[in-house]
Design a protein around this motif. Structure first.
Motif, mmCIF file in Angstrom:
data_model
loop_
_atom_site.group_PDB
_atom_site.id
_atom_site.type_symbol
_atom_site.label_atom_id
_atom_site.label_comp_id
_atom_site.label_asym_id
_atom_site.label_seq_id
_atom_site.Cartn_x
_atom_site.Cartn_y
_atom_site.Cartn_z
ATOM 1 N N TYR A 47 0.835 -1.205 0.000
ATOM 2 C CA TYR A 47 0.000 0.000 0.000
ATOM 3 C C TYR A 47 0.871 1.258 0.000
ATOM 4 O O TYR A 47 0.623 2.197 -0.757
ATOM 5 N N ALA A 50 2.418 1.804 -3.400
ATOM 6 C CA ALA A 50 1.410 2.274 -4.363
ATOM 7 C C ALA A 50 1.033 3.733 -4.082
ATOM 8 O O ALA A 50 0.881 4.531 -5.024
ATOM 9 N N LEU A 51 0.902 4.077 -2.814
ATOM 10 C CA LEU A 51 0.576 5.460 -2.449
ATOM 11 C C LEU A 51 1.680 6.397 -2.910
ATOM 12 O O LEU A 51 1.418 7.426 -3.534
ATOM 13 N N TYR A 52 2.923 6.048 -2.628
ATOM 14 C CA TYR A 52 4.036 6.903 -3.030
ATOM 15 C C TYR A 52 4.099 7.032 -4.551
ATOM 16 O O TYR A 52 4.336 8.119 -5.086
ATOM 17 N N ALA A 53 3.875 5.945 -5.254
ATOM 18 C CA ALA A 53 3.905 5.975 -6.720
ATOM 19 C C ALA A 53 2.788 6.852 -7.284
ATOM 20 O O ALA A 53 2.928 7.401 -8.378
ATOM 21 N N SER A 54 1.698 7.007 -6.537
ATOM 22 C CA SER A 54 0.569 7.797 -7.025
ATOM 23 C C SER A 54 0.679 9.285 -6.702
ATOM 24 O O SER A 54 -0.158 10.074 -7.148
ATOM 25 N N THR A 106 -6.285 11.221 -1.023
ATOM 26 C CA THR A 106 -5.939 9.801 -0.983
ATOM 27 C C THR A 106 -6.804 9.102 0.061
ATOM 28 O O THR A 106 -7.523 9.741 0.828
#
Length: 145
Positions: A47, A50-54, A106
């Protein structure tokens, strides 16, 4: 040429040094996030990756502005410069943009829980607001010019 600037109290000097240390730690954390991404705080979950990538491209720039201007503001206080006021104001605005976007755009609060993700950002915003207040207080007392 001699000036009549009032003597700065000891507590103010201690707080200035603490703010410099805080700024250095913040800049180090920012650089680590640039270098390591989601792994900056240790092993990341899927998670967190994915959060950092978004995160939008501007997010890291705002983080750098928040930490960089906080450190510069602390040094400006040390140098007894009125520039600390706009520097701390910019830092506070950047902190509010950074965490405001993170919490509103987010699902981090829903996934990890408010009790886990909100306290430290609230503390960071509190330090930013207190730094701005301190610089304004110092200006009103004549400790900075």
């Amino acid at each position: 040429m001699m000036t009549n600037t009032p003597r700065v109290p000891l507590w103010f000097r201690i707080v200035m040094l603490l703010l410099i240390a805080w700024g250095l730690v913040g800049c180090f954390a920012c650089i680590q996030q640039f270098r390591l991404g989601a792994e900056a705080m240790g092993p990341a979950t899927e998670y967190q990756r994915a959060l950092y990538a978004s995160l939008p491209i501007w997010y890291n720039a705002v983080y750098a502005v928040a930490t960089g201007t906080a450190l510069l503001g602390a040094f400006a206080l040390l140098l007894r410069s009125v520039l600390s006021i706009p520097l701390f104001a910019i830092s506070l605005v950047a902190v509010l943009i950074q965490f405001g976007w993170l919490f509103l755009a987010t699902d981090i609060v829903a996934v990890r829980g408010a009790g886990q993700v909100m306290p430290f950002p609230a503390f960071i915003a509190g330090v930013a607001a207190a730094s701005l207040w301190l610089a304004r207080h110092a200006r009103a007392r004549g400790w900075i010019a």
